[in-house]
Scaffold this active site. Structure first.
Site, PDB file in Angstrom:
ATOM      1  N   LEU A  20      25.937  -0.966 -23.419  1.00  0.00           N
ATOM      2  CA  LEU A  20      25.763   0.479 -23.575  1.00  0.00           C
ATOM      3  C   LEU A  20      26.748   0.976 -24.636  1.00  0.00           C
ATOM      4  CD1 LEU A  20      25.071   2.568 -20.365  1.00  0.00           C
ATOM      5  CD2 LEU A  20      25.177   3.485 -22.679  1.00  0.00           C
ATOM      6  N   SER A  21      26.561   0.513 -25.842  1.00  0.00           N
ATOM      7  CA  SER A  21      27.493   0.727 -26.963  1.00  0.00           C
ATOM      8  C   SER A  21      26.698   1.003 -28.222  1.00  0.00           C
ATOM      9  CB  SER A  21      28.346  -0.541 -27.185  1.00  0.00           C
ATOM     10  OG  SER A  21      28.938  -1.000 -25.996  1.00  0.00           O
ATOM     11  N   GLU A  22      25.885   2.030 -28.182  1.00  0.00           N
ATOM     12  CA  GLU A  22      24.972   2.281 -29.302  1.00  0.00           C
ATOM     13  C   GLU A  22      25.708   2.481 -30.616  1.00  0.00           C
ATOM     14  OE1 GLU A  22      24.723   3.903 -26.390  1.00  0.00           O
ATOM     15  OE2 GLU A  22      22.625   4.127 -25.765  1.00  0.00           O
ATOM     16  N   GLN A  72      15.793   4.589 -26.570  1.00  0.00           N
ATOM     17  CA  GLN A  72      14.740   5.178 -25.749  1.00  0.00           C
ATOM     18  C   GLN A  72      14.692   6.698 -25.884  1.00  0.00           C
ATOM     19  OE1 GLN A  72      13.637   3.326 -22.259  1.00  0.00           O
ATOM     20  NE2 GLN A  72      14.722   1.423 -22.654  1.00  0.00           N
ATOM     21  N   ASP A 125      18.236  11.443 -28.509  1.00  0.00           N
ATOM     22  CA  ASP A 125      19.474  12.067 -28.025  1.00  0.00           C
ATOM     23  C   ASP A 125      20.600  11.040 -27.870  1.00  0.00           C
ATOM     24  OD1 ASP A 125      17.951  14.727 -26.453  1.00  0.00           O
ATOM     25  OD2 ASP A 125      16.843  12.867 -26.707  1.00  0.00           O
ATOM     26  N   HIS A 152      17.365  15.193 -23.081  1.00  0.00           N
ATOM     27  CA  HIS A 152      16.421  14.087 -23.176  1.00  0.00           C
ATOM     28  C   HIS A 152      15.124  14.481 -23.868  1.00  0.00           C
ATOM     29  CE1 HIS A 152      19.135  11.976 -20.506  1.00  0.00           C
ATOM     30  NE2 HIS A 152      18.365  10.929 -20.438  1.00  0.00           N
TER      31      HIS A 152
HETATM   32  C1  LIG Z   1      24.284   7.019 -24.479  1.00  0.00           C
HETATM   33  C2  LIG Z   1      23.162   6.706 -23.553  1.00  0.00           C
HETATM   34  N1  LIG Z   1      22.464   5.582 -23.724  1.00  0.00           N
HETATM   35  C3  LIG Z   1      21.462   5.263 -22.886  1.00  0.00           C
HETATM   36  C4  LIG Z   1      21.136   6.074 -21.840  1.00  0.00           C
HETATM   37  C5  LIG Z   1      19.998   5.692 -20.870  1.00  0.00           C
HETATM   38  N2  LIG Z   1      20.586   5.386 -19.557  1.00  0.00           N
HETATM   39  C6  LIG Z   1      20.616   6.274 -18.550  1.00  0.00           C
HETATM   40  S1  LIG Z   1      21.415   5.689 -17.206  1.00  0.00           S
HETATM   41  C7  LIG Z   1      21.671   4.193 -17.939  1.00  0.00           C
HETATM   42  C8  LIG Z   1      22.363   3.083 -17.203  1.00  0.00           C
HETATM   43  C9  LIG Z   1      23.739   3.394 -16.847  1.00  0.00           C
HETATM   44  O1  LIG Z   1      24.265   2.364 -16.078  1.00  0.00           O
HETATM   45  P1  LIG Z   1      25.546   2.596 -15.199  1.00  0.00           P
HETATM   46  O2  LIG Z   1      26.587   3.309 -16.017  1.00  0.00           O
HETATM   47  O3  LIG Z   1      25.932   1.284 -14.647  1.00  0.00           O
HETATM   48  O4  LIG Z   1      25.088   3.592 -14.052  1.00  0.00           O
HETATM   49  P2  LIG Z   1      24.025   3.346 -12.870  1.00  0.00           P
HETATM   50  O5  LIG Z   1      22.711   3.812 -13.364  1.00  0.00           O
HETATM   51  O6  LIG Z   1      24.043   1.912 -12.534  1.00  0.00           O
HETATM   52  O7  LIG Z   1      24.504   4.210 -11.745  1.00  0.00           O
HETATM   53  C10 LIG Z   1      21.161   4.196 -19.217  1.00  0.00           C
HETATM   54  C11 LIG Z   1      21.230   3.046 -20.148  1.00  0.00           C
HETATM   55  C12 LIG Z   1      21.860   7.271 -21.716  1.00  0.00           C
HETATM   56  N3  LIG Z   1      21.571   8.158 -20.746  1.00  0.00           N
HETATM   57  N4  LIG Z   1      22.874   7.547 -22.552  1.00  0.00           N
END
Ligand SMILES: Cc1ncc(C[n+]2csc(CCOP(=O)(O)OP(=O)(O)O)c2C)c(N)n1
Ligand SMILES: Cc1ncc(C[n+]2csc(CCOP(=O)(O)OP(=O)(O)O)c2C)c(N)n1
Ligand SMILES: [Mg+2]
Ligand SMILES: [Mg+2]
Lengths: 318, 351, 351, 318
Positions: free
Chosen positions: C59-61, C83, C86, C130
């Site tokens: 999660l490191s865009e 996806q 935003d 979103h």
């Molecule tokens: C910057 C960003 N990238 C992608 C997303 C899409 N997204 C929403 S929740 C999520 C997963 C987050 O995982 P985690 O921090 O482990 O929380 P969990 O859902 O497991 O509670 C992602 C990739 C987002 N909201 N924000």
């Protein structure tokens, strides 16, 4: 390579960086190099030591303070100076200036001055190496300030997850512009410690001792080539001149004269010169001076770029 | 009492007075308490107001922007400073997704009363990553206020109003304005955040200038006067919301519009001004509006290339004269020793 | 051979063929190899082309965008997928400061041949963070190509051309287009990255649609036809560079322009189109151009509020009829069970 | 508070979260809550445990999966459900939906769903506390995925440098949407380890044991109140349902049925119920059910917001 030859190389490399930077500092007040310059005088050892451990095909990425890295990696001196002068023969044709150096053929991939921003570029180059099965190490030079950018952490994590052949080299010179460590990072944790938290292998050493730097880099590069994944190295060092520009700036009061002098007394060139002897120092200096003279001459006499020539080819337009 | 003050001094005075008047005001940013004090605009503030209210930050502009938001929504009035707008792009997510929307998406139960100052670079080889002028990016984001004061007195008055505003305000300050002086009142005062200003009256054409380009428009207007063309000059000052009414009122009198932006033309603020004026005053227009600004490629570093990059007064005058239907050539203004990558000879880089 | 394919399937085919044809192509992004495969657009690609070429990311865009750049400038052809646009804002610095300028500032010695796909959300309470449609932010940045294909066949052909392009390409894909189908050739083919397309001929007015809004314009054009107004509809497709010539040519025939953007109007792409057409075709315009899009506040989440937020075909028809000077009211198109926060009843959220 | 009373509170808090989330899951298919929902069923313990350690005036910040945090902190249930239904009486008036909760009066500051993006907001709230001399702890809830964002690292560093009263609580549920740890983080370093690299004090524990969570949070909060600077806590736990939406999704194959079952067998509510006994469970459940019924009734019967009412006041316009 035997240790003495290595030292001679390191000395030559450092002296060359020093003399080039001093030439820039001397010429800058003429106001013909009209772009910001971040000099590396005093902190030549990490550049020289790290690059001595690299092989053909390896690549280097850097940030705003990149002259030393470019030179140590074998980047073209004349084209660098021409770039400072804004000339068409510059390494980026006058488009980039001092803060945007490149010499891909020499293995100096790119430098750009937004702090932290070029770090992942090096990781991406390492990804190419992995995907193409090329035996290549990519070095990312960064400063202590860059440790505070989120993108550094994201980049290390990615490199570790993918076990990429990338070596992060942090030159800790204690300052980010005029800001001391105390207002930027916690007092009781070191830079290698925060890197190590990501599960990357770390090394640290005296960044004013080029031989030590070379040895650590050698180890790290070897480990990387053996497939053990990325490495992180920290070198303590010090910038002698002002953050940006040709002058000294201790009068500003952001650091003490004593601190400056104690670091200047551990001049990386003199440290190694004392250890090695270096009988032909004078000749080396003469050769370098001649190289610089010719490069300056080239830069000065080169033509300026012409405005309309570049537009159409370098950006998409309809 | 009014004194001549530079742009940086005027900003410094606005900050100093805000810090003195409201204990919730804080000022932070890279280099804020350092000896150069962000081109002089923050010098001495830490000594006067303490390290908890005026402080340097780690090289973490993204998080610090979120920290500014968190402190603002819980009661502080932070002013965050970037020495270049280019650096602020690392925090763009915070500004666009969070700060701009905070009050709206929390239905007014929370708000984001903060100011982000960003300096727009120019000259001395600032090049592609140190001299962008990105107002158009902020201007497209509802929820933000975006201002670009041109004069020191507007800088002080608008910054004062910005700090007091309950909306987040992006304040873009052109580096070259730091080299001009102006009469600035000593007391605290406010200049509205959403009003353009007619800075020279004219009858043949309306010249709208953005930030530093307003000064170039004024010089162009003098050249035009010599050529018998009477140009009205409007200093835009507010980028969002735009004060279209002031511009429209002028265009309805002159029938012609030239917008000179300090930025890329394509997709820029000049397009919005043109379209918005058109929608309101189509029938009044005697000629197609003209947009001027930077060409559609990044800013090159070499002074040789920068010379053709920025609109100069003689360029503005020539385009304007053509719009008015009296084509003429204009000789460049006398500039002595000054080269085109300096506002004056006292500016010798590196930033 | 042509078959009916959905938008996601068409994109998937473009990626699959690019991966097969060029070993340097890689595809990465959050969720790329997961069971949902970014709305179906990446399903099965990792199985077919391997984990080194098609992979998930941390999660490191922001860093991954720089990694895409680094890999592109050394020989790979990365496709990075978000996806939601935003989310991509965390990487805005990389895109604007680095990727867009890379080729220019290194004088062509380096380049950044990469594609960043970003999905634009809508419906089912995607709300303020979103469902932004941020093409205007990218459209202001020289060095980028920005495309918004509307049909599955354009999506496939433009994405194929984008991957082969030596320029960085931002590809914005509207979520609701994933619910339409189209005849798509099976073989690999390219659709130019800088050409608008006339998708319906007409004589009274030119309707320019952006992405999903092109479909709404087509519906509006049918309504208008019933009211005796002949509307030409142009699918913009390319946001940067803009294909102004195609639009201008149409406007010079019809004399009237309505731009319907899938985004905020203020400071948006519709302003650039209006201003650029004006500069070229001022004399041909019979009426002031009109811009339609989203109101000047963030997107609310409640379906009750979203209902008034997006331009509907009947709104477009009404504004257009007024421009043509034949004001009329239009009854909403029949939509059965569908509510306004769904493209059709098969779409039941949550994303 | 004696340990038994604490357990009763924790049980009640967890059961309430569970029952609310299950009610949402049951009602969601009616398609009247038309916004994404990220349920916390199975991972109620960190919310309940951490919030039990907080005092009046403390503040909580969260991300996309925030219902449990909002409820455990005392956020208004009826206004939360009304928000899911898009109603004017919702906690953000229908503007935000499930992913944008707030109840500032209850000490639930804000949740927003861009991962990582709300983390510094909590640090900023702690800065306010410091500057105003208010004795306040701010809790930032985040997931394991958020550990990969640069802004998390920048935020921790800032908090440590300024010794701010902020407690980062990471719920490690092993997944980021469908992505397992293995493609996102290195196998051989823990989450507390990477946090500790920044020089922040860390704690970690069983995130399905609310009593353990409460104890660790109690310790950390106390340390913060004594001025020792920020704290970082990691809790291992597991999400039972799909990432977003009301259903189970083990059929997708991104995780195994066995893994799911083994975690479900360590149900945080049952673990603590077994330990404590909990004779009045049924009555508590009845009370909660009644509360939920009334809240759903309130949400359903509330009016929708009206479009034009909000525009002018909530954003600047000329
Ligand atoms: C910057 C960003 N990238 C992608 C997303 C899409 N997204 C929403 S929740 C999520 C997963 C987050 O995982 P985690 O921090 O482990 O929380 P969990 O859902 O497991 O509670 C992602 C990739 C987002 N909201 N924000
Ligand atoms: C994102 C960003 N913020 C601020 C700056 C301004 N800036 C240029 S160099 C520098 C200091 C960097 O310090 P360090 O990384 O330690 O490198 P050093 O200058 O000491 O070699 C700063 C703050 C920048 N270029 N980019
Ligand atoms: Mg440093
Ligand atoms: Mg998780």
């Amino acid at each position: 390579m035997d240790q003495s030859a290595l030292r001679q190389d390191l000395l030559r490399s450092m002296l060359r960086i020093r003399m080039v930077e001093e030439a820039v500092a001397d010429l800058y007040p003429e106001q013909e190099m009209r772009c910001p310059v971040h000099l590396s005088i005093g902190q030549e050892a990490p550049a020289a030591g790290v690059c001595s451990a690299l092989a053909n095909g390896d690549q280097v990425v850097s940030g705003h303070r990149s002259h030393a890295h470019y030179l140590a990696r074998g980047g073209d001196l004349a084209r660098m100076l021409a770039e400072f002068y804004g000339k068409a023969t510059g390494c980026t044709g006058g488009l980039g200036g001092s803060m945007h150096l490149t010499d891909p053929e020499a293995g100096f991939l790119a430098a750009t001055p937004i702090v932290g921003s070029s770090i992942p570029v090096g990781v991406g180059a390492a990804l190419t190496a992995r995907n193409r099965g090329e035996d290549r190490v990519v070095v990312v030079f960064l400063g202590d300030g860059a440790m505070e950018t989120g993108i550094l952490h994201e980049s290390i994590n990615f490199a570790v997850v993918h076990r990429l052949p990338v070596m992060f080299c942090c030159e800790n010179n204690l300052y980010s512009v005029y800001s001391p460590m105390s207002v930027r990072q916690p007092p009781d944790r070191s830079i290698v410690e925060v890197a190590a938290g990501h599960g990357i292998r770390t090394w640290s050493g005296d960044g004013n001792d080029a031989e030590e730097v070379a040895g650590l880099a050698e180890d790290a590069v070897q480990a990387i080539r053996l497939g053990s994944g990325p490495a992180f190295l920290e070198f303590s060092t010090y910038r002698w001149r002002e953050h940006c520009g040709p002058y000294y700036d201790n009068d500003l009061g952001y650091r003490t004269q004593e601190e400056f002098e104690s670091w200047r007394d551990s001049d990386p060139i003199e440290i190694l010169a004392r250890r090695e002897g270096w009988p032909d120092r004078e000749q080396v200096a003469l050769d370098i001076a001649e190289e610089i003279r010719a490069a300056v001459e080239f830069a000065r006499s080169s033509p300026f770029p012409v405005s309309d020539s570049m537009r159409s080819t370098l950006v998409p337009s309809s | 009492m009014e004194r001549m003050l530079g742009y940086g001094q005027a900003i410094r005075e606005a900050l100093d007075q805000a810090l003195a008047d409201d204990p919730d005001v804080i000022v932070m940013g890279l280099g804020v308490p350092d000896p150069k004090g962000v081109f002089g605009s923050t010098i001495g503030l830490q000594e006067r107001h303490g390290v908890e209210r005026v402080f340097d930050i780690p090289l973490s502009e993204n998080a610090v922007t979120g920290i500014a938001l968190g402190s603002a929504t819980t009661g502080l009035r932070p002013v965050l400073v970037h020495q270049r707008v280019d650096f602020a792009l690392v925090s763009f997510e915070q500004i666009v997704n969070q700060i701009a929307k905070w009050r709206f998406m929390f239905d007014g139960r929370l708000s984001a009363p903060l100011v982000i100052r960003m300096v727009v670079g120019r000259g001395w080889g600032q090049g592609p990553q140190h001299s962008q002028s990105l107002q158009a990016l902020f201007a497209h984001v509802p929820g933000l206020r975006v201002i670009m004061p041109t004069t020191p007195s507007d800088a002080k008055g608008m910054l004062t109003a910005a700090i007091e505003s309950d909306d987040p305000v992006i304040c873009l300050e052109h580096r070259w304005l730091y080299n001009i002086e102006d009469l600035v009142p000593q007391e605290r005062y406010r200049v509205p955040l959403d009003r353009a200003r007619v800075v020279r009256s004219g009858t043949d054409v309306t010249l709208v200038g953005v930030s530093y380009m307003t000064l170039e428009c004024l010089t162009a207007a003098e050249m035009l006067a010599d050529a018998g063309v009477s140009a009205e000059v409007v200093d835009l000052r507010s980028i969002r919301p735009l004060d279209i009414d002031t511009i429209r009122e002028s265009v309805e009198r002159t029938g012609r519009l030239v917008v000179v932006d300090n930025a890329h033309v394509v997709g820029g603020v000049s397009a919005e001004i043109t379209a918005a004026v058109l929608e309101r005053s189509f029938a009044s227009l005697l000629a197609s509006p003209v947009r001027m600004g930077f060409p559609d490629h990044p800013t090159p570093t070499s002074p040789a290339l920068a010379d053709g990059y920025y609109p100069l007064p003689e360029d503005i005058a020539a385009r304007t004269a053509a719009v008015v239907g009296r084509p003429a050539a204009f000789t460049p203004a006398e500039r002595g020793e000054r080269r085109l990558d300096q506002p004056d000879t006292s500016y010798q880089g590196p930033f």
